[in-house]
Enzyme design. Structure first.
Site, PDB file in Angstrom:
ATOM      1  N   ARG A   1     -12.519  56.124 -30.942  1.00 58.21           N
ATOM      2  CA  ARG A   1     -11.720  57.469 -31.968  1.00 58.21           C
ATOM      3  C   ARG A   1     -10.334  57.287 -31.430  1.00 58.21           C
ATOM      4  NH1 ARG A   1     -15.464  62.319 -31.654  1.00 58.21           N
ATOM      5  NH2 ARG A   1     -17.509  61.696 -31.399  1.00 58.21           N
ATOM      6  N   ILE A   2      -9.794  57.246 -30.038  1.00 62.86           N
ATOM      7  CA  ILE A   2      -8.516  57.117 -30.000  1.00 62.86           C
ATOM      8  C   ILE A   2      -7.821  56.276 -30.830  1.00 62.86           C
ATOM      9  CG2 ILE A   2      -6.694  57.169 -28.091  1.00 62.86           C
ATOM     10  CD1 ILE A   2      -8.699  58.513 -26.236  1.00 62.86           C
TER      11      ILE A   2
ATOM     12  N   THR B   1      -9.780  50.723 -24.421  1.00 63.57           N
ATOM     13  CA  THR B   1     -11.136  50.396 -24.278  1.00 63.57           C
ATOM     14  C   THR B   1     -11.564  51.334 -23.241  1.00 63.57           C
ATOM     15  OG1 THR B   1     -10.960  48.693 -22.695  1.00 63.57           O
ATOM     16  CG2 THR B   1     -10.836  48.022 -24.769  1.00 63.57           C
TER      17      THR B   1
ATOM     18  N   SER C   1      -5.647  53.719 -21.210  1.00 64.12           N
ATOM     19  CA  SER C   1      -7.034  53.956 -21.050  1.00 64.12           C
ATOM     20  C   SER C   1      -7.345  53.998 -19.643  1.00 64.12           C
ATOM     21  CB  SER C   1      -7.599  52.468 -21.334  1.00 64.12           C
ATOM     22  OG  SER C   1      -7.258  51.289 -20.940  1.00 64.12           O
ATOM     23  N   ARG C   2      -7.520  52.969 -19.021  1.00 71.44           N
ATOM     24  CA  ARG C   2      -7.837  52.613 -17.503  1.00 71.44           C
ATOM     25  C   ARG C   2      -7.212  51.784 -16.843  1.00 71.44           C
ATOM     26  NH1 ARG C   2      -9.242  57.223 -17.963  1.00 71.44           N
ATOM     27  NH2 ARG C   2     -11.241  58.184 -17.513  1.00 71.44           N
TER      28      ARG C   2
ATOM     29  N   ASP D   1       0.378  54.765 -18.703  1.00 68.86           N
ATOM     30  CA  ASP D   1      -0.013  56.138 -18.292  1.00 68.86           C
ATOM     31  C   ASP D   1      -0.993  56.076 -17.139  1.00 68.86           C
ATOM     32  OD1 ASP D   1      -1.859  58.779 -19.549  1.00 68.86           O
ATOM     33  OD2 ASP D   1      -0.111  58.951 -18.487  1.00 68.86           O
TER      34      ASP D   1
ATOM     35  N   GLU E   1      -4.286  54.899  -8.605  1.00 69.98           N
ATOM     36  CA  GLU E   1      -3.575  56.105  -8.854  1.00 69.98           C
ATOM     37  C   GLU E   1      -3.736  57.185  -7.817  1.00 69.98           C
ATOM     38  OE1 GLU E   1      -5.086  57.821 -12.706  1.00 69.98           O
ATOM     39  OE2 GLU E   1      -4.201  55.804 -13.563  1.00 69.98           O
TER      40      GLU E   1
ATOM     41  N   HIS F   1      -0.732  59.804 -15.645  1.00 68.67           N
ATOM     42  CA  HIS F   1      -2.008  60.015 -16.246  1.00 68.67           C
ATOM     43  C   HIS F   1      -2.108  61.121 -16.885  1.00 68.67           C
ATOM     44  CE1 HIS F   1      -6.592  58.681 -15.946  1.00 68.67           C
ATOM     45  NE2 HIS F   1      -6.339  59.379 -17.083  1.00 68.67           N
TER      46      HIS F   1
ATOM     47  N   SER G   1      -4.172  63.709 -21.767  1.00 66.20           N
ATOM     48  CA  SER G   1      -4.700  64.857 -22.144  1.00 66.20           C
ATOM     49  C   SER G   1      -3.963  65.980 -21.701  1.00 66.20           C
ATOM     50  CB  SER G   1      -6.110  64.836 -21.946  1.00 66.20           C
ATOM     51  OG  SER G   1      -6.439  65.025 -20.492  1.00 66.20           O
TER      52      SER G   1
END
Ligand code: 8YV
Length: 324
Positions: free
Chosen positions: A156-157, A209, A237-238, A262, A267, A286, A289
């Site tokens: 989706r992203i 991903t 993503s991660r 990001d 982290e 991060h 959102s």
């Protein structure tokens, strides 16, 4: 009939809490400090549902929560789920896919533009009083419009990013994904290709991903070596979908032009991380959102998933690996 008992381990808007309370008996963590794992484990003995994000849902936690029926992640990523352990216990796991696509895609474009036009670097330049029109050449950046964007992961992203690139910036969009997305190809004119071809042809590379065993260090030294020296690499993503040491080495040896990040391997990112000392790397904490509207939508969807799983036995956003 008794209401199901839930534990809310993350702060959520009052309206969302009220919705949950209409259907469940709830307890919540109400400190601004994140709950520690030890504090959480002490609060799970009689709960039926847990709303969280990031907490590792593994054997240790599941043994402390014998009545647990659903874990509702207030995030789209669910790499905190031990899927095997949850499946063995028939525990429903949900995420908030769809609630943050455009917000994260906007940030990804912000990182692309910031890296290409050196926005954060030149902001510091002006604020340090260095503005000198005679040396304009040293202020040059790179174009984004009409360049080639390679998207690794067309979920989706990824699709929201492709839409911005194709329709908004006239970019040529390539993508690599486990499966073809022919409807996206027709809708947005994106081109499916191998990972190797994408890495060789792209001016901008975005990895989007999920973090799984298959995507751990998906982008490593070999992949960075295939990229153009003018390429800009973006990760929202991660952190662990790339080998961060290989990224640092690629940047230090000028194998790629720059990076927008990001997310990080660890982290919060450690202050002595070499990435923080590179002008051609844009670093964010991060915040994919991070805005009130999107976080409200995420909390609302996570609450609906929790309540529906407990009161109807099914939730709209069960993660694929845990669907019947
Ligand atoms: C979340 C994220 O906001 O949704 C995800 O997977 O990584 C972020 O956008 C963060 O994990 C806090 O829930």
């Amino acid at each position: 009939m008794n209401k199901p008992k839930v534990y809310i381990a993350k702060p959520i808007p009052h309206e969302v809490e009220e919705y949950i309370a209409q259907h469940c008996d709830l307890e919540k963590w109400d400190s601004n400090e994140d709950i520690t794992r030890e504090e959480l484990l002490e609060r799970l003995s009689d709960i039926d549902g847990l709303l969280t994000s990031g907490t590792k849902i593994d054997e240790e936690l599941l043994k402390k929560a014998p009545n647990l029926k659903v874990v509702s992640n207030m995030s789209v990523g669910y790499n905190n789920f031990d899927l095997k352990a949850m499946k063995n216990r028939h525990i429903i796991g949900t995420n908030v896919a769809g609630a943050l696509d455009d917000t994260v895609a906007d940030l990804i474009f912000g990182l692309m533009l910031a890296c290409a036009r050196r926005i954060t670097e030149l902001d510091r330049y002006v604020k340090a009083g260095k503005w000198n029109r005679d040396d304009d050449l040293e202020l040059y950046g790179a174009n984004v419009h009409h360049r080639t964007l390679g998207i690794i992961g067309m979920g989706r992203i990824g699709e929201a990013v492709a839409k911005r690139a194709s329709l908004g910036f006239d970019m040529n969009v390539l993508y690599y994904n486990r499966s073809r997305k022919k409807e996206v190809e027709e809708k947005l004119g994106v081109e499916y290709c191998s990972m190797e071809e994408l890495l060789k042809r792209s001016d901008f590379i975005v990895i989007m991903t999920p973090l799984t065993e298959a995507t751990l260090h998906l982008i490593d030294k070999e992949q960075f070596n295939l990229m153009k020296p003018s390429a800009i690499f973006i990760n929202a993503s991660r952190g662990k979908t790339i080998n961060e040491k290989a990224l640092i080495e690629a940047l230090q040896s000028k194998k790629i032009r720059g990076a927008g990040l990001d997310v990080f391997d660890v982290e919060p990112v450690e202050i002595d991380n070499p990435l923080l000392r590179m002008d051609n790397v844009v670093t964010l904490p991060h915040i994919g959102s991070a805005n009130m509207d999107t976080r409200f939508d995420m909390a609302k969807l996570a609450a609906e998933n929790l309540v529906k799983a407990l009161t109807e036995g099914a939730a709209p956003n069960i993660v694929p690996e845990l669907r019947a």
